[in-house]
Scaffold this motif. Structure first.
Motif, PDB file in Angstrom:
ATOM      1  N   GLU A  15       0.823  -1.209   0.000  1.00  5.35           N
ATOM      2  CA  GLU A  15       0.000   0.000   0.000  1.00  5.35           C
ATOM      3  C   GLU A  15       0.860   1.262   0.000  1.00  5.35           C
ATOM      4  OE1 GLU A  15      -2.707   0.060   3.305  1.00  5.35           O
ATOM      5  OE2 GLU A  15      -3.542  -1.910   2.822  1.00  5.35           O
ATOM      6  N   PHE A  16       2.162   1.102   0.229  1.00  4.52           N
ATOM      7  CA  PHE A  16       3.073   2.228   0.416  1.00  4.52           C
ATOM      8  C   PHE A  16       4.056   2.361  -0.743  1.00  4.52           C
ATOM      9  CE2 PHE A  16       1.664   0.946   4.556  1.00  4.52           C
ATOM     10  CZ  PHE A  16       1.593   2.100   5.306  1.00  4.52           C
ATOM     11  N   THR A  17       4.614   3.562  -0.862  1.00  9.62           N
ATOM     12  CA  THR A  17       5.723   3.824  -1.770  1.00  9.62           C
ATOM     13  C   THR A  17       6.918   4.228  -0.926  1.00  9.62           C
ATOM     14  OG1 THR A  17       4.230   4.588  -3.498  1.00  9.62           O
ATOM     15  CG2 THR A  17       6.524   5.257  -3.685  1.00  9.62           C
ATOM     16  N   TYR A  18       8.041   3.549  -1.151  1.00  9.25           N
ATOM     17  CA  TYR A  18       9.275   3.835  -0.415  1.00  9.25           C
ATOM     18  C   TYR A  18       9.953   5.045  -1.059  1.00  9.25           C
ATOM     19  CZ  TYR A  18      14.170   3.323   0.906  1.00  9.25           C
ATOM     20  OH  TYR A  18      15.432   3.549   1.358  1.00  9.25           O
ATOM     21  N   LEU A  19      10.368   6.015  -0.245  1.00 12.50           N
ATOM     22  CA  LEU A  19      11.004   7.209  -0.789  1.00 12.50           C
ATOM     23  C   LEU A  19      12.439   7.418  -0.371  1.00 12.50           C
ATOM     24  CD1 LEU A  19       8.426   7.891  -2.164  1.00 12.50           C
ATOM     25  CD2 LEU A  19       8.722  10.211  -1.397  1.00 12.50           C
ATOM     26  N   GLY A  20      12.981   6.581   0.504  1.00  8.79           N
ATOM     27  CA  GLY A  20      14.388   6.701   0.851  1.00  8.79           C
ATOM     28  C   GLY A  20      14.634   7.098   2.289  1.00  8.79           C
ATOM     29  N   ASP A  21      15.826   7.542   2.530  1.00  2.63           N
ATOM     30  CA  ASP A  21      16.330   7.891   3.849  1.00  2.63           C
ATOM     31  C   ASP A  21      15.492   9.006   4.484  1.00  2.63           C
ATOM     32  OD1 ASP A  21      17.876   8.755   6.032  1.00  2.63           O
ATOM     33  OD2 ASP A  21      19.744   8.344   4.985  1.00  2.63           O
ATOM     34  N   ALA A  22      15.153   8.839   5.754  1.00  2.32           N
ATOM     35  CA  ALA A  22      14.354   9.845   6.462  1.00  2.32           C
ATOM     36  C   ALA A  22      15.112  11.146   6.675  1.00  2.32           C
ATOM     37  CB  ALA A  22      13.872   9.291   7.798  1.00  2.32           C
ATOM     38  N   SER A  23      16.412  11.154   6.411  1.00  6.87           N
ATOM     39  CA  SER A  23      17.163  12.409   6.534  1.00  6.87           C
ATOM     40  C   SER A  23      16.698  13.439   5.499  1.00  6.87           C
ATOM     41  CB  SER A  23      18.664  12.164   6.394  1.00  6.87           C
ATOM     42  OG  SER A  23      18.986  11.758   5.081  1.00  6.87           O
ATOM     43  N   LEU A  24      15.880  13.011   4.531  1.00  2.00           N
ATOM     44  CA  LEU A  24      15.316  13.957   3.565  1.00  2.00           C
ATOM     45  C   LEU A  24      14.443  15.001   4.249  1.00  2.00           C
ATOM     46  CD1 LEU A  24      14.399  11.551   0.621  1.00  2.00           C
ATOM     47  CD2 LEU A  24      16.264  13.205   0.714  1.00  2.00           C
ATOM     48  N   LEU A  25      14.006  14.712   5.474  1.00  2.00           N
ATOM     49  CA  LEU A  25      13.224  15.697   6.234  1.00  2.00           C
ATOM     50  C   LEU A  25      14.067  16.905   6.617  1.00  2.00           C
ATOM     51  CD1 LEU A  25      11.253  13.315   8.607  1.00  2.00           C
ATOM     52  CD2 LEU A  25      10.366  14.527   6.619  1.00  2.00           C
ATOM     53  N   ASP A  26      15.390  16.744   6.617  1.00  4.18           N
ATOM     54  CA  ASP A  26      16.311  17.813   7.006  1.00  4.18           C
ATOM     55  C   ASP A  26      16.799  18.585   5.783  1.00  4.18           C
ATOM     56  OD1 ASP A  26      16.132  16.975   9.666  1.00  4.18           O
ATOM     57  OD2 ASP A  26      17.710  15.494   9.357  1.00  4.18           O
ATOM     58  N   ARG A  27      15.873  19.144   5.047  1.00  2.81           N
ATOM     59  CA  ARG A  27      16.219  19.894   3.832  1.00  2.81           C
ATOM     60  C   ARG A  27      16.998  21.160   4.188  1.00  2.81           C
ATOM     61  NH1 ARG A  27      12.301  21.148  -1.152  1.00  2.81           N
ATOM     62  NH2 ARG A  27      13.570  22.733  -2.146  1.00  2.81           N
ATOM     63  N   PRO A  28      18.139  21.374   3.518  1.00  2.00           N
ATOM     64  CA  PRO A  28      18.919  22.585   3.817  1.00  2.00           C
ATOM     65  C   PRO A  28      18.240  23.843   3.275  1.00  2.00           C
ATOM     66  CG  PRO A  28      19.939  21.347   2.033  1.00  2.00           C
ATOM     67  CD  PRO A  28      18.787  20.524   2.521  1.00  2.00           C
ATOM     68  N   ASP A  29      18.604  24.973   3.854  1.00  2.00           N
ATOM     69  CA  ASP A  29      18.081  26.261   3.413  1.00  2.00           C
ATOM     70  C   ASP A  29      18.751  26.634   2.093  1.00  2.00           C
ATOM     71  OD1 ASP A  29      17.250  28.855   3.012  1.00  2.00           O
ATOM     72  OD2 ASP A  29      18.092  29.636   4.876  1.00  2.00           O
ATOM     73  N   GLY A  30      17.990  26.624   1.022  1.00  2.86           N
ATOM     74  CA  GLY A  30      18.526  26.931  -0.297  1.00  2.86           C
ATOM     75  C   GLY A  30      18.941  28.380  -0.475  1.00  2.86           C
ATOM     76  N   MET A  31      18.543  29.249   0.441  1.00  2.76           N
ATOM     77  CA  MET A  31      18.870  30.672   0.336  1.00  2.76           C
ATOM     78  C   MET A  31      20.058  31.063   1.214  1.00  2.76           C
ATOM     79  SD  MET A  31      16.708  31.415  -1.901  1.00  2.76           S
ATOM     80  CE  MET A  31      16.817  33.170  -2.012  1.00  2.76           C
ATOM     81  N   ALA A  32      20.559  30.136   2.004  1.00  2.36           N
ATOM     82  CA  ALA A  32      21.687  30.442   2.891  1.00  2.36           C
ATOM     83  C   ALA A  32      22.969  30.600   2.078  1.00  2.36           C
ATOM     84  CB  ALA A  32      21.854  29.337   3.925  1.00  2.36           C
ATOM     85  N   PRO A  33      23.890  31.436   2.552  1.00  3.22           N
ATOM     86  CA  PRO A  33      25.164  31.578   1.843  1.00  3.22           C
ATOM     87  C   PRO A  33      25.896  30.237   1.773  1.00  3.22           C
ATOM     88  CG  PRO A  33      24.936  33.250   3.557  1.00  3.22           C
ATOM     89  CD  PRO A  33      23.799  32.297   3.726  1.00  3.22           C
ATOM     90  N   GLY A  34      26.440  29.921   0.592  1.00  3.85           N
ATOM     91  CA  GLY A  34      27.169  28.672   0.394  1.00  3.85           C
ATOM     92  C   GLY A  34      26.291  27.440   0.407  1.00  3.85           C
ATOM     93  N   SER A  35      25.007  27.611   0.129  1.00  2.00           N
ATOM     94  CA  SER A  35      24.084  26.488   0.211  1.00  2.00           C
ATOM     95  C   SER A  35      24.163  25.543  -0.991  1.00  2.00           C
ATOM     96  CB  SER A  35      22.652  26.995   0.353  1.00  2.00           C
ATOM     97  OG  SER A  35      22.277  27.719  -0.814  1.00  2.00           O
TER      98      SER A  35
END
Length: 96
Positions: A15-35
């Motif tokens: 019933e589920f779709t696997y999407l990978g590592d749960a660390s994907l919840l920790d998305r970096p700030d794309g607007m931060a310097p050096g991101s």
């Protein structure tokens, strides 16, 4: 393989779709310097651990919820599951 859905009880993994590592919840700030480097790592680099691992699963054929499933990748034993929203909010509270 049965996944213990926090609201619906045991559900078949089909019933589920696997999407990978749960660390994907920790998305970096794309607007931060050096991101650029942090975002490239977030998108393209993944660990492939043997043993206990936290993964994202989407309940596509059910209530359409996102779960963080703790699973042993060697034996495929499911050790637990929780709503991804709850995990993300808890991480945000501890990082504040």
């Amino acid at each position: 393989m049965l996944i213990p859905h926090p609201r619906l009880g045991l559900r078949d993994s089909q019933e589920f779709t696997y999407l990978g590592d749960a660390s994907l919840l920790d998305r970096p700030d794309g607007m931060a310097p050096g991101s650029d480097a942090a975002f490239a790592e977030y998108v393209y680099l993944r660990d492939n651990p043997a043993g206990i691992h936290r993964e994202l699963w989407f309940h596509e054929q059910g209530d359409r919820s996102w779960l963080v499933v703790t699973r042993n990748t060697i034996t495929h034993e499911i050790l637990g599951a929780e709503f991804a929203r709850d995990v993300a909010l808890a991480r945000k509270e501890t990082s504040s």
